[in-house]
Design a protein around this motif. Sequence first.
Motif, mmCIF file in Angstrom:
data_model
loop_
_atom_site.group_PDB
_atom_site.id
_atom_site.type_symbol
_atom_site.label_atom_id
_atom_site.label_comp_id
_atom_site.label_asym_id
_atom_site.label_seq_id
_atom_site.Cartn_x
_atom_site.Cartn_y
_atom_site.Cartn_z
ATOM 1 N N GLU A 60 0.829 -1.206 0.000
ATOM 2 C CA GLU A 60 0.000 0.000 0.000
ATOM 3 C C GLU A 60 0.867 1.262 0.000
ATOM 4 N N THR A 63 2.307 1.640 -3.475
ATOM 5 C CA THR A 63 1.279 2.079 -4.421
ATOM 6 C C THR A 63 1.029 3.585 -4.305
ATOM 7 N N ASN A 64 0.926 4.074 -3.075
ATOM 8 C CA ASN A 64 0.655 5.505 -2.876
ATOM 9 C C ASN A 64 1.854 6.364 -3.243
ATOM 10 N N ARG A 65 3.055 5.857 -3.110
ATOM 11 C CA ARG A 65 4.233 6.620 -3.546
ATOM 12 C C ARG A 65 4.230 6.753 -5.079
ATOM 13 N N LEU A 67 1.523 6.688 -6.941
ATOM 14 C CA LEU A 67 0.444 7.616 -7.262
ATOM 15 C C LEU A 67 0.875 9.071 -7.053
ATOM 16 N N ALA A 68 1.620 9.284 -5.984
ATOM 17 C CA ALA A 68 2.103 10.641 -5.697
ATOM 18 C C ALA A 68 2.995 11.133 -6.827
ATOM 19 N N TYR A 71 0.746 11.861 -9.925
ATOM 20 C CA TYR A 71 -0.010 13.113 -9.798
ATOM 21 C C TYR A 71 0.903 14.332 -9.892
ATOM 22 N N ARG A 93 -3.938 15.832 -4.949
ATOM 23 C CA ARG A 93 -3.979 14.370 -4.919
ATOM 24 C C ARG A 93 -2.587 13.777 -4.683
ATOM 25 N N ASN A 96 -1.927 14.027 -1.038
ATOM 26 C CA ASN A 96 -2.752 13.046 -0.325
ATOM 27 C C ASN A 96 -2.123 11.653 -0.406
ATOM 28 N N SER A 97 -1.629 11.306 -1.591
ATOM 29 C CA SER A 97 -0.979 9.996 -1.756
ATOM 30 C C SER A 97 0.322 9.917 -0.956
ATOM 31 N N LYS A 98 1.060 11.047 -0.925
ATOM 32 C CA LYS A 98 2.287 11.070 -0.115
ATOM 33 C C LYS A 98 1.969 10.854 1.363
#
Length: 218
Positions: A60, A63-65, A67-68, A71, A93, A96-98
Amino acid sequence: MSILDRLSRLLRSNVNDMISKAEDPGKIIEQALRDMRAAYGEARSEVADAMSQNAKLEREAGTNRRLADEYSKKAEEALRGGNEDLAREALRRAQNSKDLAAGFDEQRATQTSTVDQLKTQLRALEAKIDEMESKKSLLAARQKTAQASETLDRATGFNKAGGAMDAFEEMEQRVSGMEDRNKAMTELRDDNDIDAMAALKAKVSGGQGQQMPGDSKD
């Protein structure tokens, strides 16, 4: 509550129950081993679950890194295209992902510490089971020795008054007493025979100075 704490409570409960029922020591340690093996199986399952959760948190966070980063690139592209509103939304966004990635990393760090503790407890439990397994045979040998001593005590009467040894010793004393009495009776009979013979000799001689056969001359 840790694995070992739960195990300790379980063992105390089961063992105390068996002790209250005056169970055999061998049965008690065997039951304790069964409980420990069951707890070990549960502990392994908990460790596996914790490790699985740790891997999920890591995915997770990754994945968010990603996405960051995506974006952030979209924000740059939107700004180059003159679309500030789109760039601003993309930046929001991305942040937020970071933040989510940082949260998952923090949670993963905590989870990793928990996994390490569980692994340590699991190794300690495994070592304790091995120790009790090795002591089980020793306890069985000690129990057999104690039982043999108890059997010997019952046979010899050492563990209670009036036992077999006491009865034997009493019979031995009675036999010795009978032998002593027979010896005394024999001695008395021999003395009576000697006195009777002396009286007979005196009667036969009649005081006449005649020598009786068997008498020696002066």
